[in-house]
Write an enzyme that holds these catalytic residues in place. Structure first.
Site, mmCIF file in Angstrom:
data_model
loop_
_atom_site.group_PDB
_atom_site.id
_atom_site.type_symbol
_atom_site.label_atom_id
_atom_site.label_comp_id
_atom_site.label_asym_id
_atom_site.label_seq_id
_atom_site.Cartn_x
_atom_site.Cartn_y
_atom_site.Cartn_z
ATOM 1 C CG ASN A 43 -15.953 -12.283 22.332
ATOM 2 O OD1 ASN A 43 -15.123 -11.738 23.054
ATOM 3 N ND2 ASN A 43 -16.531 -11.661 21.317
ATOM 4 C CB CYS A 72 -13.971 -6.627 21.241
ATOM 5 S SG CYS A 72 -15.558 -7.427 21.490
ATOM 6 C CG HIS A 88 -11.327 -9.724 20.053
ATOM 7 N ND1 HIS A 88 -11.509 -9.981 21.382
ATOM 8 C CD2 HIS A 88 -12.576 -9.590 19.515
ATOM 9 C CE1 HIS A 88 -12.810 -9.992 21.649
ATOM 10 N NE2 HIS A 88 -13.474 -9.761 20.526
HETATM 11 O O1 UT7 Z 1 -16.378 -9.472 19.795
HETATM 12 C C1 UT7 Z 1 -17.315 -8.652 19.204
HETATM 13 C C2 UT7 Z 1 -17.391 -8.859 17.794
HETATM 14 N N1 UT7 Z 1 -18.319 -9.903 17.485
HETATM 15 C C3 UT7 Z 1 -18.124 -10.604 16.411
HETATM 16 O O2 UT7 Z 1 -17.126 -10.450 15.770
HETATM 17 C C4 UT7 Z 1 -19.208 -11.575 15.941
HETATM 18 C C5 UT7 Z 1 -19.306 -11.524 14.444
HETATM 19 N N2 UT7 Z 1 -20.359 -12.330 13.914
HETATM 20 C C6 UT7 Z 1 -20.339 -13.685 13.913
HETATM 21 O O3 UT7 Z 1 -19.412 -14.274 14.443
HETATM 22 C C7 UT7 Z 1 -21.431 -14.438 13.234
HETATM 23 O O4 UT7 Z 1 -22.255 -13.538 12.517
HETATM 24 C C8 UT7 Z 1 -22.304 -15.248 14.232
HETATM 25 C C9 UT7 Z 1 -21.524 -16.443 14.766
HETATM 26 C C10 UT7 Z 1 -22.781 -14.395 15.354
HETATM 27 C C11 UT7 Z 1 -23.537 -15.818 13.512
HETATM 28 O O5 UT7 Z 1 -23.153 -16.574 12.404
HETATM 29 P P1 UT7 Z 1 -23.866 -16.362 10.999
HETATM 30 O O6 UT7 Z 1 -23.273 -17.337 10.081
HETATM 31 O O7 UT7 Z 1 -23.764 -14.922 10.651
HETATM 32 O O8 UT7 Z 1 -25.349 -16.799 11.334
HETATM 33 P P2 UT7 Z 1 -26.707 -15.940 11.259
HETATM 34 O O9 UT7 Z 1 -26.794 -14.987 12.379
HETATM 35 O O10 UT7 Z 1 -26.922 -15.443 9.874
HETATM 36 O O11 UT7 Z 1 -27.756 -17.072 11.497
HETATM 37 C C12 UT7 Z 1 -27.904 -18.171 10.571
HETATM 38 C C13 UT7 Z 1 -28.969 -19.098 11.107
HETATM 39 C C14 UT7 Z 1 -30.241 -18.356 11.492
HETATM 40 O O12 UT7 Z 1 -31.334 -19.215 11.174
HETATM 41 P P3 UT7 Z 1 -32.187 -18.988 9.833
HETATM 42 O O13 UT7 Z 1 -32.698 -17.574 9.914
HETATM 43 O O14 UT7 Z 1 -31.198 -19.182 8.717
HETATM 44 O O15 UT7 Z 1 -33.221 -20.026 9.928
HETATM 45 C C15 UT7 Z 1 -30.151 -18.220 12.986
HETATM 46 O O16 UT7 Z 1 -31.405 -18.148 13.620
HETATM 47 O O17 UT7 Z 1 -28.493 -19.721 12.308
HETATM 48 C C16 UT7 Z 1 -29.451 -19.499 13.355
HETATM 49 N N3 UT7 Z 1 -28.729 -19.401 14.608
HETATM 50 C C17 UT7 Z 1 -28.488 -20.446 15.397
HETATM 51 N N4 UT7 Z 1 -28.801 -21.758 15.286
HETATM 52 C C18 UT7 Z 1 -28.398 -22.584 16.249
HETATM 53 C C19 UT7 Z 1 -28.183 -18.301 15.166
HETATM 54 N N5 UT7 Z 1 -27.578 -18.625 16.319
HETATM 55 C C20 UT7 Z 1 -27.749 -19.961 16.487
HETATM 56 C C21 UT7 Z 1 -27.354 -20.872 17.481
HETATM 57 N N6 UT7 Z 1 -27.701 -22.172 17.328
HETATM 58 N N7 UT7 Z 1 -26.632 -20.508 18.559
#
Ligand code: UT7
Length: 350
Positions: free
Chosen positions: A307, A128, A277
């Site tokens: 992204n 990135c 970014h």
């Molecule tokens: O460019 C490179 C740099 N990358 C980044 O900067 C990404 C940084 N991270 C993020 O943007 C966020 O962490 C994410 C968008 C990737 C994820 O968001 P989050 O609020 O951290 O969610 P999480 O991974 O903690 O997941 C929360 C819940 C989980 O379910 P449970 O365990 O609470 O039941 C996941 O399984 O959301 C679930 N989940 C989804 N649900 C529906 C994860 N992805 C999805 C999805 N659709 N696509």
């Protein structure tokens, strides 16, 4: 000091271009096409992404780069043969090797006939932050007097390497394909790249990685009895500790922006346009809140493309030039963070 030496030039962005593949997948289509258990509401709320572009099979990352590069060259008012170097930033190169820069050089027609010019082609592997690492390299080449025009491309084909099942939804719902390009040129005018600030922290190398290739293994991709290479899903596809990446992104992006401001004696009010970014709309809005950046000085396109990793900032540049937000005289701050961890900022007088 050597007397009589000509003054060293400034390096400015003389042209920009972008290309995204025509196939649009909004969140609903994305979920339905691949049978992924996700919703438009979840993706928009957590990331700001509404749709992304996916290339068709048969299209390489260097193919996406060609129209972006051609536009940038045309808008710079130069011809391909004026280029002195190609820098290609990508985490999704056409092949493991050689780099995509040489494929782009050949596809631009620089390797044969009247137009032949065997300029150096360098691939940058900084995910990135790849565009800002490349911009820093290009401007250093120009400011040192070694190059007059450097083509810098950020291009990605994520769609081929995403786990498009529910198992991979946390990563696959974030990424899209696309390419952005700029030409960095020498000028005697008082404008251009004023400073660049890069960093890395290898302690977090595994926090966002794709390990399909593991050179410690013999062979580097496990084979079955027929000699066919087979990778487990957690090696085949990118894995990410999303919350760790999120926290570090916010912290590092703010810190590197402040480093740039301190170094150049600037404040946020001196900056006309912030090009961040595009990893997550919430990351950028949080930074804007913390730094006190008004919404109208921040440009987004994550809603439309997701992204696109090394391509996010050059696509933002190209779009902001097209819609008149980026014109000579504007002061611009670019900031990125990603896998490695790596990060960067650049301050540019347009
Ligand atoms: O460019 C490179 C740099 N990358 C980044 O900067 C990404 C940084 N991270 C993020 O943007 C966020 O962490 C994410 C968008 C990737 C994820 O968001 P989050 O609020 O951290 O969610 P999480 O991974 O903690 O997941 C929360 C819940 C989980 O379910 P449970 O365990 O609470 O039941 C996941 O399984 O959301 C679930 N989940 C989804 N649900 C529906 C994860 N992805 C999805 C999805 N659709 N696509």
């Amino acid at each position: 000091m050597v007397t009589g030496a000509p003054p060293l030039p400034n390096a400015f962005i003389s042209g920009s271009g972008f290309y995204v593949p025509p196939r649009v997948l909004d969140n609903e289509t994305f979920a339905k096409t691949y049978g992924i258990d996700t919703t438009h509401e979840w993706i928009v709320k957590r990331t700001g992404i509404e749709e992304r572009r996916f290339s068709d099979e048969g299209v390489a990352t260097s193919d996406l780069a060609v129209p972006a590069a051609e536009q940038a060259i045309e808008r710079a008012g130069i011809s391909k043969t004026d280029l002195d170097m190609i820098i290609f930033a990508t985490l999704s190169p056409d092949h493991a090797f050689p780099g995509s820069g040489v494929y782009l050089q050949e596809k631009l027609g620089l390797c044969s006939g009247e137009q032949a010019k065997f300029v150096p082609a360098l691939d940058v592997r900084n995910q990135c932050s790849g565009f800002l690492y490349s911009l820093a390299t290009a401007s250093s080449m120009v400011q040192s007097g070694n190059c007059k025009h450097v083509l810098v491309v950020g291009a990605e084909t994520h769609s081929a390497a995403l786990d498009l099942t529910t198992r991979g939804r946390t990563v696959s719902s974030l990424f899209g394909d696309g390419a952005g390009a700029v030409v960095v040129s020498a000028t005697e005018e008082d404008r251009g790249v004023r400073g660049w600030y890069l960093g890395a922290d290898g302690r977090f190398a595994d926090a966002l990685s794709q390990k399909v290739w593991d050179i410690k293994k013999r062979p580097f991709i496990p084979q079955n009895e027929e000699g066919v290479g087979q990778a487990q899903p957690d090696h085949m596809f990118a894995t990410m500790d999303g919350k760790l990446v999120f926290r570090n992104a916010v912290e590092r992006m703010i810190r590197v922006l402040m480093e740039a401001f301190n170094d150049l004696s600037l404040t946020r009010d001196d900056i006309d346009l912030f090009l961040f970014h595009q990893a997550n709309m919430r990351i950028n809005q949080y930074i804007a809140d913390q730094v006190g950046i008004p919404e109208d000085r921040l440009v987004h396109n994550i809603q439309r493309y997701g992204n696109t990793t090394a391509a996010t900032i050059p696509i933002l540049i190209a779009e902001a030039e097209r819609d008149g937000r980026l014109v000579p005289g504007k002061k611009v701050a670019m900031v990125a963070f990603g896998s490695g961890f790596t990060w960067g900022a650049a301050i540019v007088d347009w």
